[in-house]
Scaffold this motif. Structure first.
Motif, PDB file in Angstrom:
ATOM      1  N   UNK A 215      -3.890  14.295  23.469  1.00 33.28           N
ATOM      2  CA  UNK A 215      -4.766  15.150  22.662  1.00 33.28           C
ATOM      3  C   UNK A 215      -5.440  14.393  21.530  1.00 33.28           C
ATOM      4  N   UNK A 216      -5.083  13.132  21.346  1.00 32.54           N
ATOM      5  CA  UNK A 216      -5.702  12.330  20.298  1.00 32.54           C
ATOM      6  C   UNK A 216      -5.057  12.457  18.940  1.00 32.54           C
ATOM      7  N   UNK A 217      -3.920  13.150  18.879  1.00 33.11           N
ATOM      8  CA  UNK A 217      -3.246  13.287  17.590  1.00 33.11           C
ATOM      9  C   UNK A 217      -2.808  11.920  17.068  1.00 33.11           C
ATOM     10  N   UNK A 218      -2.314  11.081  17.969  1.00 33.89           N
ATOM     11  CA  UNK A 218      -2.042   9.673  17.694  1.00 33.89           C
ATOM     12  C   UNK A 218      -2.523   8.880  18.912  1.00 33.89           C
ATOM     13  N   UNK A 219      -3.038   7.683  18.726  1.00 30.37           N
ATOM     14  CA  UNK A 219      -3.568   6.946  19.873  1.00 30.37           C
ATOM     15  C   UNK A 219      -2.518   6.355  20.798  1.00 30.37           C
TER      16      UNK A 219
END
Length: 340
Positions: A215-219
């Motif tokens: 989800x792109x919360x952390x890469x």
């Protein structure tokens, strides 16, 4: 429904049908299987065993292991279906497992079955460490693609990595155990000290880091291959990276809890877990199975995946688990996510 019940009662009264024919055995089964797996596994088992109904108690590996140990003197579970072999070894050390050789156990790879005769636990499938790397978010932040565990120590990744908490998650513990075994204890702890500097958070689920990366919360999320492959197949902008030093791994396994009041039903569960129909369920999720020749190639998992697994001393990992987790917590607990 009322009419069916009336017919059944009438038959029972007339002596043509015993009321016991309608009684099902409820089998309390503890598991650390992923939440989206348990429904299919339950349906497959109950289709073959219509007289038994599974009641799941599901949590992450560390929590289920702790729960079982806390209930040692008053067991609440009949069986375990889907828990790390290292956890089951700990239960075995406490005398909590019922020896039983499931039907067809000889068809399983010997290295995936407890060496005791009869065995105390039977392997199902392998799950292993994988880095989920969000290519879109990484491009925005000019982050290079890591290819190794060593790469994750680079200063560019500070605050960009999440991984599972090893006390809560079997995936987290297989990472820690593998680093200590691959690198040696001194170098392993030194590695984790440096990784901690770059770590944003330790979460209480093996699959959550990959979901957070998706989800792109952390890469970057250190997770395991099945969840990564599933999310990538669903269109998540992630690459799955299998670090070149080797992959920490563990076995999901099945066991009967000693003292169960439903021993015959628990044996049927163990029989099913080792059967081809069960392996065909596991194959939907995993690339390496206890029964040879069943697994199919997943397009997102390397063909030589099994060869990338690190050397793993399960006995050492089980024996030293408490001491390792205590030391890990002393060093790194400050970045643990709050438990829900």
């Amino acid at each position: 429904m009322k009419k069916q019940m009336a017919v059944a009662v009438g038959l029972a009264v007339s002596g043509l049908l015993s009321p016991l024919a309608y009684a099902k055995t409820t089998l309390t089964v503890y598991t650390a299987l992923e939440a989206d797996q348990v429904k299919d596994y339950k349906e497959a088992f109950e289709k073959v065993n219509p007289d038994i109904e599974i009641r799941w108690v599901r949590e992450s590996t560390g929590i289920i292991t702790a729960k079982l140990l806390s209930e040692k003197n008053r067991p609440q579970a009949d069986a375990v279906w889907g828990l790390a072999a290292t956890s089951l070894m700990i239960l075995d050390q406490q005398g909590m497992l019922q020896a039983y050789a499931p039907k067809g156990v000889e068809k399983l790879s010997p290295q995936f079955v407890d060496k005791a005769r009869p065995p105390k636990w039977t392997g199902m499938d392998v799950w292993a460490a994988t880095i989920c790397f969000n290519t879109v978010e990484a491009a925005k932040k000019n982050l290079p693609r890591p290819e190794s565990w060593a790469d994750l120590l680079k200063p560019v990744y500070k605050g960009q990595i999440v991984m599972p908490h090893p006390a809560s998650s079997g995936t987290g513990y297989l990472d820690v155990s593998a680093w200590l075994q691959m690198m040696g204890e001194k170098q392993g702890w030194d590695y984790m000290d440096k990784l901690h500097v770059n770590m944003a958070q330790y979460v209480h689920s093996g699959s959550k880091p990959c979901k957070m990366a998706a989800t792109g919360e952390f890469p970057i999320g250190i997770s395991f291959e099945y969840r990564g492959a599933e999310l990538k197949a669903q269109g998540a902008p992630i690459d799955l990276i299998y670090p070149k030093e080797g992959l920490g791994w563990d076995l999901e396994a099945t066991a009967i809890i000693k003292g169960t009041r439903n021993l015959e039903a628990a044996k049927k569960l163990a029989d099913f877990s080792a059967s081809l129909p069960a392996m065909q369920q596991y194959e939907k999720n995993y690339a390496v199975l206890a029964m040879p020749g069943v697994a199919k190639q997943n397009p997102y998992i390397p063909v030589d995946y099994a060869k990338r697994l690190s050397k793993n001393n399960f006995s050492w990992a089980a024996k030293n688990r408490d001491a390792i987790l205590q030391e890990w917590s002393r060093r790194y607990e400050s970045k643990a996510a709050a438990k829900n």
